[in-house]
Write a protein that holds these residues in place. Sequence first.
Motif, PDB file in Angstrom:
ATOM      1  N   LEU A 267       0.837  -1.192   0.000  1.00 10.68           N
ATOM      2  CA  LEU A 267       0.000   0.000   0.000  1.00 10.68           C
ATOM      3  C   LEU A 267       0.877   1.249   0.000  1.00 10.68           C
ATOM      4  N   GLY A 268       0.624   2.130  -0.959  1.00 10.35           N
ATOM      5  CA  GLY A 268       1.485   3.292  -1.122  1.00 10.35           C
ATOM      6  C   GLY A 268       2.859   2.884  -1.619  1.00 10.35           C
ATOM      7  N   GLN A 269       2.872   2.062  -2.668  1.00 13.04           N
ATOM      8  CA  GLN A 269       4.135   1.445  -3.098  1.00 13.04           C
ATOM      9  C   GLN A 269       5.081   2.420  -3.787  1.00 13.04           C
ATOM     10  N   GLY A 270       4.601   3.589  -4.205  1.00 17.99           N
ATOM     11  CA  GLY A 270       5.477   4.528  -4.890  1.00 17.99           C
ATOM     12  C   GLY A 270       5.998   3.959  -6.196  1.00 17.99           C
ATOM     13  N   CYS A 271       7.295   4.067  -6.398  1.00 15.02           N
ATOM     14  CA  CYS A 271       7.888   3.604  -7.663  1.00 15.02           C
ATOM     15  C   CYS A 271       8.210   2.122  -7.654  1.00 15.02           C
ATOM     16  N   GLY A 272       7.845   1.411  -6.586  1.00 14.48           N
ATOM     17  CA  GLY A 272       8.021  -0.041  -6.562  1.00 14.48           C
ATOM     18  C   GLY A 272       9.406  -0.515  -6.183  1.00 14.48           C
ATOM     19  N   LEU A 273      10.211   0.341  -5.558  1.00 14.78           N
ATOM     20  CA  LEU A 273      11.591  -0.031  -5.258  1.00 14.78           C
ATOM     21  C   LEU A 273      11.682  -1.201  -4.289  1.00 14.78           C
ATOM     22  N   LEU A 274      10.965  -1.135  -3.172  1.00 19.85           N
ATOM     23  CA  LEU A 274      11.032  -2.209  -2.184  1.00 19.85           C
ATOM     24  C   LEU A 274      10.438  -3.500  -2.733  1.00 19.85           C
ATOM     25  N   ALA A 275       9.386  -3.391  -3.535  1.00 24.26           N
ATOM     26  CA  ALA A 275       8.813  -4.582  -4.164  1.00 24.26           C
ATOM     27  C   ALA A 275       9.823  -5.235  -5.103  1.00 24.26           C
TER      28      ALA A 275
ATOM     29  N   ARG B 198      14.761 -11.199  -4.676  1.00 25.90           N
ATOM     30  CA  ARG B 198      15.360 -12.105  -3.704  1.00 25.90           C
ATOM     31  C   ARG B 198      14.610 -13.415  -3.541  1.00 25.90           C
ATOM     32  N   SER B 199      13.435 -13.552  -4.138  1.00 22.64           N
ATOM     33  CA  SER B 199      12.692 -14.806  -4.037  1.00 22.64           C
ATOM     34  C   SER B 199      11.689 -14.913  -5.173  1.00 22.64           C
TER      35      SER B 199
ATOM     36  N   SER C 265       4.850 -12.698  -4.757  1.00 21.36           N
ATOM     37  CA  SER C 265       4.113 -11.959  -5.779  1.00 21.36           C
ATOM     38  C   SER C 265       3.514 -10.717  -5.125  1.00 21.36           C
ATOM     39  N   PHE C 266       3.242  -9.690  -5.951  1.00 17.86           N
ATOM     40  CA  PHE C 266       2.912  -8.377  -5.394  1.00 17.86           C
ATOM     41  C   PHE C 266       1.700  -7.757  -6.070  1.00 17.86           C
ATOM     42  N   ILE C 267       0.928  -7.054  -5.250  1.00 17.19           N
ATOM     43  CA  ILE C 267      -0.117  -6.145  -5.724  1.00 17.19           C
ATOM     44  C   ILE C 267       0.174  -4.794  -5.075  1.00 17.19           C
ATOM     45  N   GLY C 268       0.467  -3.795  -5.871  1.00 17.65           N
ATOM     46  CA  GLY C 268       0.795  -2.477  -5.351  1.00 17.65           C
ATOM     47  C   GLY C 268      -0.281  -1.461  -5.680  1.00 17.65           C
TER      48      GLY C 268
ATOM     49  N   ALA D  40      10.070  -8.580 -12.130  1.00 11.05           N
ATOM     50  CA  ALA D  40       9.340  -9.817 -12.433  1.00 11.05           C
ATOM     51  C   ALA D  40       7.899  -9.448 -12.765  1.00 11.05           C
ATOM     52  N   PRO D  41       7.641  -8.904 -13.959  1.00 14.02           N
ATOM     53  CA  PRO D  41       6.298  -8.410 -14.298  1.00 14.02           C
ATOM     54  C   PRO D  41       5.203  -9.458 -14.151  1.00 14.02           C
ATOM     55  N   GLU D  42       5.557 -10.729 -14.352  1.00 14.67           N
ATOM     56  CA  GLU D  42       4.550 -11.787 -14.254  1.00 14.67           C
ATOM     57  C   GLU D  42       4.076 -11.986 -12.815  1.00 14.67           C
ATOM     58  N   ARG D  43       4.833 -11.464 -11.834  1.00 12.20           N
ATOM     59  CA  ARG D  43       4.458 -11.618 -10.417  1.00 12.20           C
ATOM     60  C   ARG D  43       4.146 -10.283  -9.750  1.00 12.20           C
ATOM     61  N   MET D  44       4.119  -9.210 -10.525  1.00 12.68           N
ATOM     62  CA  MET D  44       3.979  -7.878  -9.935  1.00 12.68           C
ATOM     63  C   MET D  44       2.895  -7.090 -10.659  1.00 12.68           C
ATOM     64  N   LYS D  45       1.919  -6.633  -9.906  1.00 12.87           N
ATOM     65  CA  LYS D  45       0.806  -5.866 -10.457  1.00 12.87           C
ATOM     66  C   LYS D  45       0.720  -4.533  -9.716  1.00 12.87           C
TER      67      LYS D  45
END
Length: 454
Positions: free
Chosen positions: A372-380, A386-387, A391-394, A411-416
């Motif tokens: 929540l509030g992922q910004g530019c997705g750096l931490l994601a 690292r694994s 998978s992520f929803i931002g 990893a676009p296939e695991r990140m939305k």
Amino acid sequence: FLYRYKEQSEDIGVAGGAVTISAATAIAGFVALIAARHPALSSIGLAAGIVIGSGFVAAVVVPPLAMRVLLWENGRHGTPPLRTMFCGLTGIGFFGLALLWCRAALLPWLKVRYPDDAASRRKAVQGFLRNSCRALFKYLPYGKRIFLNAGPQAFAKPAVIVCNHQSVIDIISALNLPANIRMVVKPWVWNSFFMGPVIREAGYILTDGENTGEMFSGAEACLREGDFLLFFPEGTRSDTGQLSRFRKGAFEIAARAGAEVLPVLMCETRTCIPKTGFWVGDHRFVVSVMPRLQTAGRDTGELAREARRLMEEEYENALAIVCDGPELFKRIRSRYKYLGPYMEQYVYWKLRLDPLCRRISEIVPQGTILDLGQGCGLLANLLAARSTRRSFIGIDYDAEKIAAARRSAVAPERMKSEVGNILDAEFPETDTVLLIDVLHYWPPADQEKILRKA
């Protein structure tokens, strides 16, 4: 190109039209001086018209060509700096010269030296290929290549080697191993002008989809003669790093020949040379030689599934080693190139100064994560790198930051990533919710509402 790459809403047609009209009017004004029939004015008009016209043509032609290279495939595999492109082209040139020398000098000399001894010629060519691959790895000026359990004792007895496949560098990595290795190759490699004579002399085996009997006979002969046989059972290179289904051919050959299967894991070799790339990126990859699998009395389909399962487990262990060096932060920074000076500097200093960037993977578990509030997705991006089991929803209200998160995703296939106000948005069910540096934007009452929803 940059606006399109950043997914911003600038009207490229209007900007291009403005440049064209400005150049055309300037050229027309200077060309009109030629009609003055004055020597000085005519010279100025002609010279200025040529210079401005040439500059306009160069502006129309050169930047698009340059951006197509710098943003190769629209940045799907990152944005290579000139250093990595130069290193990649140098490596291609090195292997081209090595193959040319082998074909023009080494092969003729071996035929004179061992006219009736095909086995000696084969061993010599295999040794040449192995030493060439080792020389390339030795003199690469950056990156780190880690081999685990790859000592001579692991290759004391011939076996069928099965590797996952991420990059063309996988073949070079496998040929670095201390063993005489042959491969099954396709007709275009077998008939290649440069590679064909070399690999035929090295004892490689042709498969064209119709010579199955000959291929099996050649494979059995390879193992009887004390060589290892290398297969990539996925059949193609992986874009994502995740292992695809293993085909049974390699395992059937091992079972028929009564040989063992030797799994060799390639972890993040795609960071060195991407699937469709031509550069050598800032890389740190692991080649892990795993325990052998017995084939006697085993179903080949079950054996293929077991090999894949074991390699997936080992991949996570190897990934911890891959992400333990400075190359990870360099790769993450490269994902944000050409997204604007502010974004590049923000990511640079965030990675440099924020201790959370180094520790967050120890805190956040695997599974589906709502950021929540992922910004530019750096931490994601750091967590996803690292694994493979995250998978992520931002969600973020800033459309430009969401565009940067989508563009930079490792990893676009695991990140939305979605645009939305986390105060009003409906949260999907996930394993973990991240609220990092975001709650302070709301008053206490809204903070409590967000926390209750999460």
